[in-house]
Design an enzyme around this catalytic site. Structure first.
Site, PDB file in Angstrom:
ATOM      1  CG  HIS A 124       0.239   2.164   3.213  1.00 19.17           C
ATOM      2  ND1 HIS A 124      -0.315   2.866   4.243  1.00 19.17           N
ATOM      3  CD2 HIS A 124       1.524   1.931   3.571  1.00 19.17           C
ATOM      4  CE1 HIS A 124       0.594   3.065   5.182  1.00 19.17           C
ATOM      5  NE2 HIS A 124       1.715   2.513   4.804  1.00 19.17           N
TER       6      HIS A 124
HETATM    7  C1  UD1 Z   1       6.818   2.597   2.921  1.00 17.57           C
HETATM    8  C2  UD1 Z   1       7.257   2.186   4.333  1.00 17.57           C
HETATM    9  C3  UD1 Z   1       6.038   2.181   5.247  1.00 17.57           C
HETATM   10  C4  UD1 Z   1       5.296   3.504   5.203  1.00 17.57           C
HETATM   11  C5  UD1 Z   1       4.936   3.793   3.752  1.00 17.57           C
HETATM   12  C6  UD1 Z   1       4.191   5.091   3.581  1.00 17.57           C
HETATM   13  C7  UD1 Z   1       9.116   0.588   4.432  1.00 17.57           C
HETATM   14  C8  UD1 Z   1       9.464  -0.816   4.729  1.00 17.57           C
HETATM   15  N1  UD1 Z   1       7.780   0.836   4.344  1.00 17.57           N
HETATM   16  O1  UD1 Z   1       5.940   1.603   2.427  1.00 17.57           O
HETATM   17  O2  UD1 Z   1       6.473   1.956   6.571  1.00 17.57           O
HETATM   18  O3  UD1 Z   1       4.138   3.427   5.999  1.00 17.57           O
HETATM   19  O4  UD1 Z   1       6.168   3.844   3.008  1.00 17.57           O
HETATM   20  O5  UD1 Z   1       3.860   5.275   2.246  1.00 17.57           O
HETATM   21  O6  UD1 Z   1       9.992   1.410   4.313  1.00 17.57           O
HETATM   22  N2  UD1 Z   1       5.645   3.629  -5.310  1.00 17.57           N
HETATM   23  C9  UD1 Z   1       5.324   4.548  -6.279  1.00 17.57           C
HETATM   24  N3  UD1 Z   1       5.719   5.831  -6.092  1.00 17.57           N
HETATM   25  C10 UD1 Z   1       6.437   6.238  -5.015  1.00 17.57           C
HETATM   26  C11 UD1 Z   1       6.755   5.283  -4.042  1.00 17.57           C
HETATM   27  C12 UD1 Z   1       6.359   4.003  -4.189  1.00 17.57           C
HETATM   28  O7  UD1 Z   1       4.680   4.238  -7.261  1.00 17.57           O
HETATM   29  O8  UD1 Z   1       6.769   7.442  -4.922  1.00 17.57           O
HETATM   30  C13 UD1 Z   1       5.167   2.229  -5.467  1.00 17.57           C
HETATM   31  C14 UD1 Z   1       6.194   1.305  -6.047  1.00 17.57           C
HETATM   32  O9  UD1 Z   1       5.541   0.475  -6.911  1.00 17.57           O
HETATM   33  C15 UD1 Z   1       6.695   0.525  -4.837  1.00 17.57           C
HETATM   34  C16 UD1 Z   1       5.489   0.517  -3.926  1.00 17.57           C
HETATM   35  O10 UD1 Z   1       4.804   1.740  -4.204  1.00 17.57           O
HETATM   36  O11 UD1 Z   1       7.117  -0.742  -5.217  1.00 17.57           O
HETATM   37  C17 UD1 Z   1       5.811   0.463  -2.471  1.00 17.57           C
HETATM   38  O12 UD1 Z   1       6.789   1.459  -2.097  1.00 17.57           O
HETATM   39  P1  UD1 Z   1       7.848   1.153  -0.927  1.00 17.57           P
HETATM   40  O13 UD1 Z   1       8.717   2.331  -0.710  1.00 17.57           O
HETATM   41  O14 UD1 Z   1       8.508  -0.161  -1.191  1.00 17.57           O
HETATM   42  O15 UD1 Z   1       6.967   0.895   0.348  1.00 17.57           O
HETATM   43  P2  UD1 Z   1       5.587   1.509   0.865  1.00 17.57           P
HETATM   44  O16 UD1 Z   1       4.533   0.481   0.714  1.00 17.57           O
HETATM   45  O17 UD1 Z   1       5.323   2.867   0.311  1.00 17.57           O
END
Ligand code: UD1
Length: 372
Positions: free
Chosen positions: A210
């Site tokens: 991821h």
């Molecule tokens: C975040 C953390 C990362 C961690 C990861 C674990 C930061 C900078 N990054 O990254 O360190 O390893 O979490 O998962 O804080 N989304 C969903 N559902 C959710 C959450 C997210 O669909 O419940 C999608 C959204 O489209 C979002 C994308 O995933 O834009 C990324 O989510 P985000 O919280 O920005 O960062 P992660 O890549 O999950």
């Protein structure tokens, strides 16, 4: 400061939940001295990315839910700060505990510190020395302003001392994520994930992916799918897909490529009990996560980390982890080594014993002079 120490622990994204989960269990035994509240920022919000972990880990429902959701880094960080400030004004905590390295970690630390509230960082001092990782910025920024550092491995101690932090505020306590792993190991018999996926009697490998550097570029993601295809020539591979990765696979037109790989089992993100069951029973794990490097080291399962750097060097020095740059030929070579070579001798790092949260609680009582 009132009679009891009022603590707010902040969680936001998936890896935070297991790092905080052991704290309420310990603090519950100290209710004459500590009031403990949980604030969930809502950075992760899907059931599988959030509530499943509360259920699996027996984490009490959060006392505050900020509902910030997804967005750009600044948007997410800013929203958390605005909402968390309101929580701090209302609850007036004596101490805010933050964990790990996600945007919720730095946002809450910045808010509390500026309000003159003491802050403690669990998993302090880890450094990948790669500033293109958003987490590295979060780690450096959080450690530079928080008051107390709780550290999981020797490299964290060395980094903090080198950066000039006061030794008396740095505590080598072990790893609360391993506390959660120890807690859950008793419960994985309940999981039916192996039979659900048709894997009772079959060998398999496990993959997670991821990191933006691996999944946000179409060519890189496509190369990694080639590696998946290679692995699947030899062994079944379970691949629980993170929402970021799933979205990109669809956007980059790679869905067909994935769907046509035989021996590949794609699932939605899994809860903690199911995931640990898979990890413990797998032949090897491939990942770009931080925490999984530590969990596989504890479980003594070979791990190939598809990154050029790690902020958790102890997992490579004495654990089962091997850092492999995420290039097709290097990864294929590493997979062959694991499949056909002999396993690496490994040890479990110091204080990864399921008791880190107890050590943290004792130190907090001492800091607030309630240890008598
Ligand atoms: C975040 C953390 C990362 C961690 C990861 C674990 C930061 C900078 N990054 O990254 O360190 O390893 O979490 O998962 O804080 N989304 C969903 N559902 C959710 C959450 C997210 O669909 O419940 C999608 C959204 O489209 C979002 C994308 O995933 O834009 C990324 O989510 P985000 O919280 O920005 O960062 P992660 O890549 O999950």
């Amino acid at each position: 400061m009132g009679e009891k120490i009022k603590i707010i622990s902040v969680v936001g994204a998936r890896p935070n939940f297991m790092k905080v989960a052991p704290l309420p269990r310990i603090f519950k035994k100290m209710t004459d001295k500590i009031t403990h509240l949980i604030c969930h920022t809502g950075q992760h919000y899907d059931y599988e990315m959030s509530q499943a972990f509360f259920d699996n880990l027996g984490l009490p429902e959060p006392d505050f839910y900020l509902g910030v959701g997804s967005g750009s880094h600044s948007e997410q960080t800013g929203k958390i700060m605005i909402e968390f400030e309101k929580v701090c004004i209302q609850a007036k905590p004596d101490l805010v505990i933050v964990v790990g390295d996600v945007n919720s970690t730095i946002a809450a630390t910045l808010t509390a510190t500026k309000m003159g509230i003491l802050t403690a960082h669990i998993e302090a001092g880890l450094r990948s020395f790669d500033r293109s990782m958003p987490e590295e910025i979060n780690r450096i920024a959080t450690d530079s302003i928080c008051d107390f550092h709780f550290v999981t491995e020797q490299s964290g101690m060395d980094n903090l001392i080198r950066e000039g932090h006061k030794p008396e505020n740095i505590f080598f306590v072990g790893n609360t994520m391993i506390d959660s792993l120890v807690y859950i190991l008793d419960k994985i018999e309940q999981s039916t994930i192996l039979s659900n996926l048709g894997l009772q009697n079959e060998e398999f490998a496990l993959m997670t992916l991821h990191r933006p550097s691996n999944v946000d570029d179409p060519k890189q993601l496509s190369n990694l799918i080639d590696v998946i295809e290679f692995i699947c020539n030899y062994i079944r591979l379970v691949f629980p897909i993170h929402p970021r990765t799933r979205k990109n696979i669809e956007e980059f037109g790679l869905k067909n490529k994935i769907e046509n790989i035989k021996n590949l089992i794609v699932t939605d993100p899994l809860g903690y009990i199911d995931f640990v069951k898979l990890m413990k029973n797998s032949q090897f794990v491939m990942t770009d996560s931080g925490g999984i490097q530590e969990e596989t080291t504890f479980l003594k399962i070979p791990c190939i980390t598809m990154r050029t750097t790690t902020e958790r060097p102890i997992t490579c020095q004495i654990g089962t982890n091997r850092l492999v740059p995420p290039e097709k030929s290097k990864l294929i070579q590493a997979v062959q080594d694991v499949l056909f070579g002999s396993p690496k001798e490994s040890q479990i790092p110091k204080y990864w014993d399921g008791k880190a949260a107890e050590r943290i609680a004792e130190i907090i009582l001492k800091i607030f002079k309630k240890d008598k």
